[in-house]
Design a protein around this motif. Structure first.
Motif, PDB file in Angstrom:
ATOM      1  N   VAL A  26       0.850  -1.181   0.000  1.00 53.37           N
ATOM      2  CA  VAL A  26       0.000   0.000   0.000  1.00 53.37           C
ATOM      3  C   VAL A  26       0.889   1.237   0.000  1.00 53.37           C
ATOM      4  O   VAL A  26       1.699   1.422   0.926  1.00 53.37           O
ATOM      5  CB  VAL A  26      -0.923   0.027   1.233  1.00 53.37           C
ATOM      6  N   PRO A  27       0.808   2.099  -1.025  1.00 54.09           N
ATOM      7  CA  PRO A  27       1.618   3.323  -1.025  1.00 54.09           C
ATOM      8  C   PRO A  27       1.211   4.231   0.135  1.00 54.09           C
ATOM      9  O   PRO A  27       0.060   4.208   0.573  1.00 54.09           O
ATOM     10  CB  PRO A  27       1.280   3.975  -2.374  1.00 54.09           C
ATOM     11  N   PRO A  28       2.136   5.041   0.606  1.00 58.17           N
ATOM     12  CA  PRO A  28       1.813   5.906   1.740  1.00 58.17           C
ATOM     13  C   PRO A  28       1.212   7.245   1.322  1.00 58.17           C
ATOM     14  O   PRO A  28       1.176   7.578   0.145  1.00 58.17           O
ATOM     15  CB  PRO A  28       3.182   6.130   2.378  1.00 58.17           C
ATOM     16  N   THR A  29       0.766   7.997   2.313  1.00 56.20           N
ATOM     17  CA  THR A  29       0.452   9.408   2.140  1.00 56.20           C
ATOM     18  C   THR A  29       1.639  10.179   2.693  1.00 56.20           C
ATOM     19  O   THR A  29       1.849  10.207   3.910  1.00 56.20           O
ATOM     20  CB  THR A  29      -0.825   9.803   2.897  1.00 56.20           C
ATOM     21  N   ALA A  30       2.433  10.757   1.817  1.00 58.91           N
ATOM     22  CA  ALA A  30       3.595  11.524   2.263  1.00 58.91           C
ATOM     23  C   ALA A  30       3.137  12.831   2.931  1.00 58.91           C
ATOM     24  O   ALA A  30       1.996  13.280   2.727  1.00 58.91           O
ATOM     25  CB  ALA A  30       4.504  11.824   1.079  1.00 58.91           C
ATOM     26  N   ASN A  31       4.003  13.421   3.700  1.00 57.01           N
ATOM     27  CA  ASN A  31       3.772  14.734   4.318  1.00 57.01           C
ATOM     28  C   ASN A  31       2.625  14.762   5.318  1.00 57.01           C
ATOM     29  O   ASN A  31       2.138  15.840   5.659  1.00 57.01           O
ATOM     30  CB  ASN A  31       3.529  15.807   3.239  1.00 57.01           C
ATOM     31  N   LEU A  32       2.196  13.603   5.774  1.00 48.66           N
ATOM     32  CA  LEU A  32       1.097  13.550   6.742  1.00 48.66           C
ATOM     33  C   LEU A  32       1.687  13.465   8.154  1.00 48.66           C
ATOM     34  O   LEU A  32       2.042  12.396   8.648  1.00 48.66           O
ATOM     35  CB  LEU A  32       0.191  12.352   6.461  1.00 48.66           C
ATOM     36  N   HIS A  33       1.792  14.635   8.784  1.00 48.33           N
ATOM     37  CA  HIS A  33       2.401  14.719  10.106  1.00 48.33           C
ATOM     38  C   HIS A  33       1.425  15.194  11.184  1.00 48.33           C
ATOM     39  O   HIS A  33       1.592  14.856  12.350  1.00 48.33           O
ATOM     40  CB  HIS A  33       3.589  15.693  10.077  1.00 48.33           C
ATOM     41  N   THR A  34       0.436  15.981  10.779  1.00 51.64           N
ATOM     42  CA  THR A  34      -0.453  16.620  11.744  1.00 51.64           C
ATOM     43  C   THR A  34      -1.863  16.071  11.602  1.00 51.64           C
ATOM     44  O   THR A  34      -2.471  16.163  10.525  1.00 51.64           O
ATOM     45  CB  THR A  34      -0.482  18.149  11.533  1.00 51.64           C
ATOM     46  N   ALA A  35      -2.394  15.511  12.676  1.00 54.14           N
ATOM     47  CA  ALA A  35      -3.735  14.925  12.618  1.00 54.14           C
ATOM     48  C   ALA A  35      -4.811  15.993  12.447  1.00 54.14           C
ATOM     49  O   ALA A  35      -4.704  17.091  12.983  1.00 54.14           O
ATOM     50  CB  ALA A  35      -3.999  14.125  13.891  1.00 54.14           C
ATOM     51  N   ASP A  36      -5.840  15.655  11.684  1.00 55.62           N
ATOM     52  CA  ASP A  36      -7.031  16.485  11.524  1.00 55.62           C
ATOM     53  C   ASP A  36      -8.194  15.689  12.108  1.00 55.62           C
ATOM     54  O   ASP A  36      -8.502  14.597  11.622  1.00 55.62           O
ATOM     55  CB  ASP A  36      -7.274  16.790  10.053  1.00 55.62           C
ATOM     56  N   PRO A  37      -8.845  16.191  13.154  1.00 59.39           N
ATOM     57  CA  PRO A  37      -9.945  15.445  13.770  1.00 59.39           C
ATOM     58  C   PRO A  37     -11.057  15.062  12.812  1.00 59.39           C
ATOM     59  O   PRO A  37     -11.749  14.064  13.019  1.00 59.39           O
ATOM     60  CB  PRO A  37     -10.454  16.406  14.857  1.00 59.39           C
ATOM     61  N   GLU A  38     -11.217  15.832  11.725  1.00 56.27           N
ATOM     62  CA  GLU A  38     -12.265  15.524  10.749  1.00 56.27           C
ATOM     63  C   GLU A  38     -11.828  14.470   9.741  1.00 56.27           C
ATOM     64  O   GLU A  38     -12.648  13.969   8.983  1.00 56.27           O
ATOM     65  CB  GLU A  38     -12.694  16.799  10.025  1.00 56.27           C
ATOM     66  N   CYS A  39     -10.549  14.168   9.719  1.00 55.68           N
ATOM     67  CA  CYS A  39     -10.015  13.134   8.829  1.00 55.68           C
ATOM     68  C   CYS A  39      -9.343  12.090   9.723  1.00 55.68           C
ATOM     69  O   CYS A  39      -8.140  12.157   9.994  1.00 55.68           O
ATOM     70  CB  CYS A  39      -9.017  13.730   7.844  1.00 55.68           C
ATOM     71  N   ASP A  40     -10.133  11.141  10.188  1.00 57.70           N
ATOM     72  CA  ASP A  40      -9.686  10.259  11.261  1.00 57.70           C
ATOM     73  C   ASP A  40      -9.583   8.787  10.847  1.00 57.70           C
ATOM     74  O   ASP A  40      -9.742   7.892  11.674  1.00 57.70           O
ATOM     75  CB  ASP A  40     -10.614  10.392  12.472  1.00 57.70           C
ATOM     76  N   LEU A  41      -9.315   8.534   9.567  1.00 63.38           N
ATOM     77  CA  LEU A  41      -9.151   7.160   9.112  1.00 63.38           C
ATOM     78  C   LEU A  41      -7.671   6.794   9.069  1.00 63.38           C
ATOM     79  O   LEU A  41      -6.801   7.604   9.401  1.00 63.38           O
ATOM     80  CB  LEU A  41      -9.807   6.991   7.733  1.00 63.38           C
ATOM     81  N   ASP A  42      -7.375   5.586   8.629  1.00 61.03           N
ATOM     82  CA  ASP A  42      -5.994   5.112   8.537  1.00 61.03           C
ATOM     83  C   ASP A  42      -5.428   5.514   7.179  1.00 61.03           C
ATOM     84  O   ASP A  42      -5.577   4.802   6.187  1.00 61.03           O
ATOM     85  CB  ASP A  42      -5.962   3.591   8.705  1.00 61.03           C
ATOM     86  N   TYR A  43      -4.742   6.670   7.139  1.00 62.75           N
ATOM     87  CA  TYR A  43      -4.256   7.217   5.871  1.00 62.75           C
ATOM     88  C   TYR A  43      -2.820   6.799   5.539  1.00 62.75           C
ATOM     89  O   TYR A  43      -2.203   7.398   4.659  1.00 62.75           O
ATOM     90  CB  TYR A  43      -4.363   8.743   5.891  1.00 62.75           C
ATOM     91  N   VAL A  44      -2.288   5.789   6.181  1.00 63.95           N
ATOM     92  CA  VAL A  44      -0.952   5.225   5.904  1.00 63.95           C
ATOM     93  C   VAL A  44       0.091   6.349   5.809  1.00 63.95           C
ATOM     94  O   VAL A  44       0.676   6.597   4.748  1.00 63.95           O
ATOM     95  CB  VAL A  44      -0.952   4.387   4.604  1.00 63.95           C
ATOM     96  N   PRO A  45       0.336   7.026   6.901  1.00 64.88           N
ATOM     97  CA  PRO A  45       1.248   8.170   6.847  1.00 64.88           C
ATOM     98  C   PRO A  45       2.702   7.801   6.594  1.00 64.88           C
ATOM     99  O   PRO A  45       3.233   6.838   7.166  1.00 64.88           O
ATOM    100  CB  PRO A  45       1.086   8.799   8.245  1.00 64.88           C
ATOM    101  N   LEU A  46       3.321   8.503   5.660  1.00 67.34           N
ATOM    102  CA  LEU A  46       4.775   8.554   5.451  1.00 67.34           C
ATOM    103  C   LEU A  46       5.436   7.303   4.890  1.00 67.34           C
ATOM    104  O   LEU A  46       6.327   7.405   4.041  1.00 67.34           O
ATOM    105  CB  LEU A  46       5.478   8.927   6.761  1.00 67.34           C
TER     106      LEU A  46
END
Length: 422
Positions: free
Chosen positions: A368-388
């Motif tokens: 599964v490719p990651p989501t790069a640049n995902l360092h800061t959580a957003d309470p409205e986006c609370d799923l498993d976004y495979v950070p970094l």
């Protein structure tokens, strides 16, 4: 009986990748290919970062005449088509040309060449009355989007259905979806489908500046695309293309083709609401997802990975998160979701096809490719976004989605041909 459709060939050109392997290596490494705009002086603009591809048409084998005739986006599409055809191992010369189709998507088509020609004829905008004496003999090729799929048809000898799909940022996803329908209904046996866009030009940058859709993280171009991150403030414009060879499953299996994935389901919806606005509940995207899963005859829990639109705007990422929860229920919290736009930017109409390429490669490699640049959580986006960091896991089925200006919402389900259906 409905015919099954599979992908047997892929060709990709993106920022940071001159082919399918380079593209996949970039994604799995979590590297970003966004940078400060170098194609023109971007200093007057609000957003000055982009995903630029290091593309050389001559090195791609295009002739001087082709380079003069074709817009940059068309060159991308032709180069990717050559790769996809070679990758498929299919001898197009042995096929009935009337049974070969083309379905190409693009949001802004030859906007780059149109702008360049205007600058020539108006002497860089200094002359109010343009001088037609300086008009390119290929101006019609730049004006008519239909020329793009025609070039692909000439490349592969397609004399069957040849179509241009242009509905904003879902163009690539919808073009492949239409190509799948052509094979399913029996209008063609083989379809070359995909999309190309090269919008990194002053006029397109200015258009998105005007509506403040693009990022202002100009001092950090390599981390400017931040889908689902709490600090995100717009997408990064990019260029790119991806093309595929679609075949009827039994024919592909009979010739011993290497099959990347089966296209199990596809659906598109519109919100009939606003040109750029999205309803918070994600209802239209959720309906497209449900319909695509139904067509694939798969339960929502069969999805192993969701390839998100993930543009990096506040509105889109909230809308999309709501759509996943609405369509997948509590399972939305269990399935990994990521956005490759964090690495290659948003190439408008082309990105849906590029995301299909990422999806089928995830199936091929069980990553599964990651989501790069995902360092800061957003309470409205609370799923498993495979950070970094990319994640190894069994991937048999992928849901990939797109969202476009005009209210277009599309979804496609790709899976291993052996995946059991309900």
């Amino acid at each position: 009986m409905t015919r099954r459709v599979v992908i047997t060939g892929i060709g990709v050109r993106t920022p940071g990748g001159s082919g399918t392997k380079e593209f996949w290596d970039l994604l799995t490494a979590g590297r970003t290919a966004t940078r400060a705009i170098s194609f023109f002086d971007a200093s007057p603009f609000r957003s000055r970062v982009a995903g630029e591809a290091d593309f050389d048409g001559r090195a791609e084998g295009l002739s001087p005449r082709q380079l003069r005739r074709m817009d940059r986006a068309t060159q991308f599409a032709v180069a990717c088509t050559k790769d996809a055809v070679a990758d498929s191992g299919l001898d197009f010369g042995s096929l009935d040309p009337h049974r070969i189709g083309v379905s190409l998507g693009s949001a802004v088509a030859s906007a780059t060449s149109l702008e360049n020609e205007y600058l020539v004829m108006s002497d860089a905008g200094r002359e109010w009355l343009v001088d037609p004496a300086h008009l390119s003999p290929y101006m019609f090729d730049y004006l008519s989007p239909g020329v793009m799929p025609a070039e692909i048809a000439w490349e592969v000898g397609a004399e069957g259905p040849v179509t241009m799909v242009s509905d904003g940022c879902t163009s690539g996803l919808d073009a492949v979806g239409y190509g799948v329908q052509l094979v399913r209904e029996g209008s063609a046996d083989t379809v070359v489908a995909g999309a190309a866009d090269t919008p990194v030009s002053p006029i397109v940058v200015a258009c998105f500046d005007a509506i403040k859709a693009t990022t202002t993280f100009n001092d950090s171009p390599d981390s400017a695309s931040r889908p689902f991150d709490g600090t995100r403030n717009g997408f990064v414009l990019a260029e790119g293309a991806a093309m595929f060879v679609l075949e009827e499953y039994e024919a592909a299996r009979a010739r011993g083709a290497s099959i990347y994935a089966e296209v199990g389901g596809y659906a598109t919806r519109s919100n009939a609401y606003h040109m750029t606005g999205l309803k918070k509940d994600g209802r239209e995207m959720a309906e497209a997802i449900r319909s695509a899963l139904d067509e694939a005859r798969l339960d929502r829990t069969a999805v192993d990975y969701v390839n998100a639109h993930g543009s990096g705007t506040k509105q889109n990422d909230r809308h999309e998160t709501a759509a996943f929860k609405r369509s997948l229920g509590s399972y939305a919290y269990d399935v990994p979701v990521s956005s490759i736009k964090s690495m290659v930017g948003h190439s408008l109409g082309a990105i849906g096809a590029i995301e299909i390429a990422a999806s089928v490669l995830a199936i091929r490699h069980d990553v599964v490719p990651p989501t790069a640049n995902l360092h800061t959580a957003d309470p409205e986006c609370d799923l498993d976004y495979v950070p970094l960091t990319a994640r190894e896991r069994r991937v048999d089925t992928v849901l990939t989605v797109g969202s476009g200006f005009g209210g277009f919402q599309s979804a496609m389900v790709l899976h291993e041909p052996e995946v059991a259906t309900a």
